[in-house]
Motif scaffolding. Structure first.
Motif, PDB file in Angstrom:
ATOM      1  N   HIS A  99       0.640  -1.248  -0.034  1.00 44.53           N
ATOM      2  CA  HIS A  99      -0.122  -0.038   0.164  1.00 44.53           C
ATOM      3  C   HIS A  99       0.951   1.258  -0.013  1.00 44.53           C
ATOM      4  N   ASN A 100       1.983   1.224   0.331  1.00 42.37           N
ATOM      5  CA  ASN A 100       2.729   2.437   0.356  1.00 42.37           C
ATOM      6  C   ASN A 100       4.315   2.051  -0.081  1.00 42.37           C
ATOM      7  N   ARG A 101       4.278   1.612  -1.469  1.00 43.50           N
ATOM      8  CA  ARG A 101       5.821   1.102  -1.841  1.00 43.50           C
ATOM      9  C   ARG A 101       6.771   2.258  -1.765  1.00 43.50           C
ATOM     10  N   ALA A 102       6.390   3.448  -2.221  1.00 42.31           N
ATOM     11  CA  ALA A 102       7.582   4.466  -2.219  1.00 42.31           C
ATOM     12  C   ALA A 102       8.056   4.462  -0.706  1.00 42.31           C
ATOM     13  N   GLY A 103       7.296   4.433   0.316  1.00 44.36           N
ATOM     14  CA  GLY A 103       7.828   4.717   1.645  1.00 44.36           C
ATOM     15  C   GLY A 103       8.474   3.490   2.134  1.00 44.36           C
ATOM     16  N   PHE A 104       8.014   2.148   1.693  1.00 44.07           N
ATOM     17  CA  PHE A 104       9.046   0.866   1.995  1.00 44.07           C
ATOM     18  C   PHE A 104      10.168   1.014   1.416  1.00 44.07           C
ATOM     19  N   VAL A 105      10.353   1.575   0.203  1.00 45.50           N
ATOM     20  CA  VAL A 105      11.756   1.402  -0.539  1.00 45.50           C
ATOM     21  C   VAL A 105      12.550   2.565   0.130  1.00 45.50           C
ATOM     22  N   ARG A 106      12.109   3.732   0.428  1.00 49.04           N
ATOM     23  CA  ARG A 106      12.791   4.717   1.357  1.00 49.04           C
ATOM     24  C   ARG A 106      13.133   4.342   2.543  1.00 49.04           C
ATOM     25  N   LYS A 107      12.409   3.592   3.287  1.00 49.57           N
ATOM     26  CA  LYS A 107      12.969   3.197   4.684  1.00 49.57           C
ATOM     27  C   LYS A 107      14.066   1.896   4.348  1.00 49.57           C
ATOM     28  N   ALA A 108      13.749   1.075   3.564  1.00 45.35           N
ATOM     29  CA  ALA A 108      14.960  -0.065   3.186  1.00 45.35           C
ATOM     30  C   ALA A 108      16.104   0.497   2.607  1.00 45.35           C
ATOM     31  N   VAL A 109      16.007   1.686   1.789  1.00 45.99           N
ATOM     32  CA  VAL A 109      17.396   2.243   1.394  1.00 45.99           C
ATOM     33  C   VAL A 109      18.056   3.073   2.658  1.00 45.99           C
ATOM     34  N   ILE A 110      17.261   3.648   3.437  1.00 48.39           N
ATOM     35  CA  ILE A 110      17.996   4.091   4.636  1.00 48.39           C
ATOM     36  C   ILE A 110      18.410   3.157   5.540  1.00 48.39           C
ATOM     37  N   ALA A 111      17.819   2.132   5.731  1.00 50.90           N
ATOM     38  CA  ALA A 111      18.257   1.045   6.715  1.00 50.90           C
ATOM     39  C   ALA A 111      19.475   0.201   6.214  1.00 50.90           C
ATOM     40  N   SER A 112      19.366   0.286   4.778  1.00 44.20           N
ATOM     41  CA  SER A 112      20.534  -0.445   4.353  1.00 44.20           C
ATOM     42  C   SER A 112      21.845   0.561   4.437  1.00 44.20           C
ATOM     43  N   ALA A 113      21.592   1.742   4.136  1.00 39.20           N
ATOM     44  CA  ALA A 113      22.723   2.782   4.430  1.00 39.20           C
ATOM     45  C   ALA A 113      23.284   2.746   5.809  1.00 39.20           C
ATOM     46  N   ILE A 114      22.464   2.699   6.614  1.00 37.53           N
ATOM     47  CA  ILE A 114      22.731   2.709   8.316  1.00 37.53           C
ATOM     48  C   ILE A 114      23.838   1.472   8.589  1.00 37.53           C
ATOM     49  N   VAL A 115      23.102   0.114   8.103  1.00 32.94           N
ATOM     50  CA  VAL A 115      23.672  -0.971   8.202  1.00 32.94           C
ATOM     51  C   VAL A 115      25.266  -0.985   7.634  1.00 32.94           C
ATOM     52  N   GLY A 116      25.149  -0.461   6.423  1.00 32.98           N
ATOM     53  CA  GLY A 116      26.357  -0.584   5.319  1.00 32.98           C
ATOM     54  C   GLY A 116      27.669   0.503   6.139  1.00 32.98           C
ATOM     55  N   ALA A 117      26.849   1.692   6.657  1.00 34.64           N
ATOM     56  CA  ALA A 117      27.868   2.658   7.088  1.00 34.64           C
ATOM     57  C   ALA A 117      28.462   2.103   8.574  1.00 34.64           C
ATOM     58  N   GLY A 118      27.718   1.252   9.293  1.00 38.48           N
ATOM     59  CA  GLY A 118      27.844   0.470  10.432  1.00 38.48           C
ATOM     60  C   GLY A 118      29.038  -0.644  10.124  1.00 38.48           C
ATOM     61  N   TYR A 119      28.692  -1.129   9.064  1.00 39.05           N
ATOM     62  CA  TYR A 119      29.655  -2.275   8.672  1.00 39.05           C
ATOM     63  C   TYR A 119      31.149  -1.706   8.308  1.00 39.05           C
ATOM     64  N   TYR A 120      31.047  -0.734   7.698  1.00 41.84           N
ATOM     65  CA  TYR A 120      32.302  -0.048   7.000  1.00 41.84           C
ATOM     66  C   TYR A 120      33.065   0.497   8.205  1.00 41.84           C
ATOM     67  N   LEU A 121      32.428   1.470   9.296  1.00 42.43           N
ATOM     68  CA  LEU A 121      33.135   1.677  10.250  1.00 42.43           C
ATOM     69  C   LEU A 121      33.789   0.509  11.075  1.00 42.43           C
ATOM     70  N   TYR A 122      33.110  -0.739  11.262  1.00 45.69           N
ATOM     71  CA  TYR A 122      33.522  -1.778  12.041  1.00 45.69           C
ATOM     72  C   TYR A 122      34.792  -2.195  11.393  1.00 45.69           C
ATOM     73  N   ARG A 123      34.564  -2.381  10.086  1.00 49.91           N
ATOM     74  CA  ARG A 123      35.916  -3.066   9.245  1.00 49.91           C
ATOM     75  C   ARG A 123      37.020  -2.145   9.413  1.00 49.91           C
ATOM     76  N   ARG A 124      36.737  -0.841   9.272  1.00 50.55           N
ATOM     77  CA  ARG A 124      37.719   0.411   9.393  1.00 50.55           C
ATOM     78  C   ARG A 124      38.462   0.019  10.521  1.00 50.55           C
ATOM     79  N   LYS A 125      37.669  -0.066  11.686  1.00 52.43           N
ATOM     80  CA  LYS A 125      38.432  -0.140  13.000  1.00 52.43           C
ATOM     81  C   LYS A 125      39.343  -1.374  12.943  1.00 52.43           C
ATOM     82  N   ALA A 126      38.470  -2.464  12.685  1.00 49.24           N
ATOM     83  CA  ALA A 126      39.536  -3.836  12.860  1.00 49.24           C
ATOM     84  C   ALA A 126      40.653  -3.832  12.040  1.00 49.24           C
ATOM     85  N   ARG A 127      40.747  -2.962  10.888  1.00 50.25           N
ATOM     86  CA  ARG A 127      42.036  -3.005   9.979  1.00 50.25           C
ATOM     87  C   ARG A 127      42.963  -2.226  10.710  1.00 50.25           C
ATOM     88  N   ARG A 128      42.474  -1.175  11.395  1.00 51.93           N
ATOM     89  CA  ARG A 128      43.496  -0.225  12.248  1.00 51.93           C
ATOM     90  C   ARG A 128      44.045  -0.878  13.298  1.00 51.93           C
TER      91      ARG A 128
END
Length: 185
Positions: free
Chosen positions: A152-181
């Protein structure tokens, strides 16, 4: 009872059982808005009241108090538990402890409401953990209405999925960066 006194419900020393008593009016005059119904000049809705009143001649008696067999929260602004209250989800676990803290604060304190909101979120996590302990794997996406949102709200669902993916991706990137350091040192 004269005009300077009113009936209040107080608690016994254990805090468990309400006790009826009368208290002088001066004990509560410090509460802003208290006693607004004592004098019609202090009642904001007084000019709009119906004359005669709608339910004239109605006799109502206070219902018998519901037994207290579990912890019931009530406002610090009110003198006791209402005669009837809900008992569907008694406080328990960490969320119950957070509610204990919240109900020690006044209702006009923002911390009271923020703690209650936080306790609700903690209760959700406790419920998921309880499901997992019982061997039931909850379908979190379905329970949160992801299917209905997608339908019923496909645009809202996609927006939330993109935001959630960006947050998880940023968290994973920061975790890997810290692990490499830390691996370099």
């Amino acid at each position: 009872m004269n005009d300077d006194q009113h009936a209040v419900t107080r608690r016994d020393t254990s805090g468990q059982h309400p006790i009826s008593a009368t208290a002088p009016r001066s004990d509560y005059e410090h509460i802003q808005g208290w006693g607004a119904d004592l004098d019609h000049k202090n009642r904001p809705a007084y000019p709009m009241e119906r004359t005669p009143p709608r339910l004239e001649g109605l006799h109502w008696e206070r219902p018998e108090d519901q037994p207290l067999n579990m912890k019931i929260y009530y406002s610090t602004e009110r003198p006791g538990v209402t005669p009837v209250f809900g008992t569907s989800t008694p406080p328990s676990g960490l969320s119950g402890k957070i509610r204990d803290i919240a109900y020690k604060l006044s209702e006009n304190d923002i911390r009271h409401w923020l703690l209650l909101l936080f306790a609700d979120r903690v209760n959700v996590v406790e419920g998921i953990a309880d499901d997992l302990m019982r061997g039931h794997i909850p379908n979190v996406l379905a329970e949160m209405g992801a299917g209905a949102e997608f339908k019923h709200n496909r645009a809202g669902f996609v927006r939330k999925a993109v935001i959630a993916s960006a947050i998880v991706g940023a968290g994973y990137y920061l975790y890997r960066r810290k692990a490499r350091r830390s691996a370099k040192y």
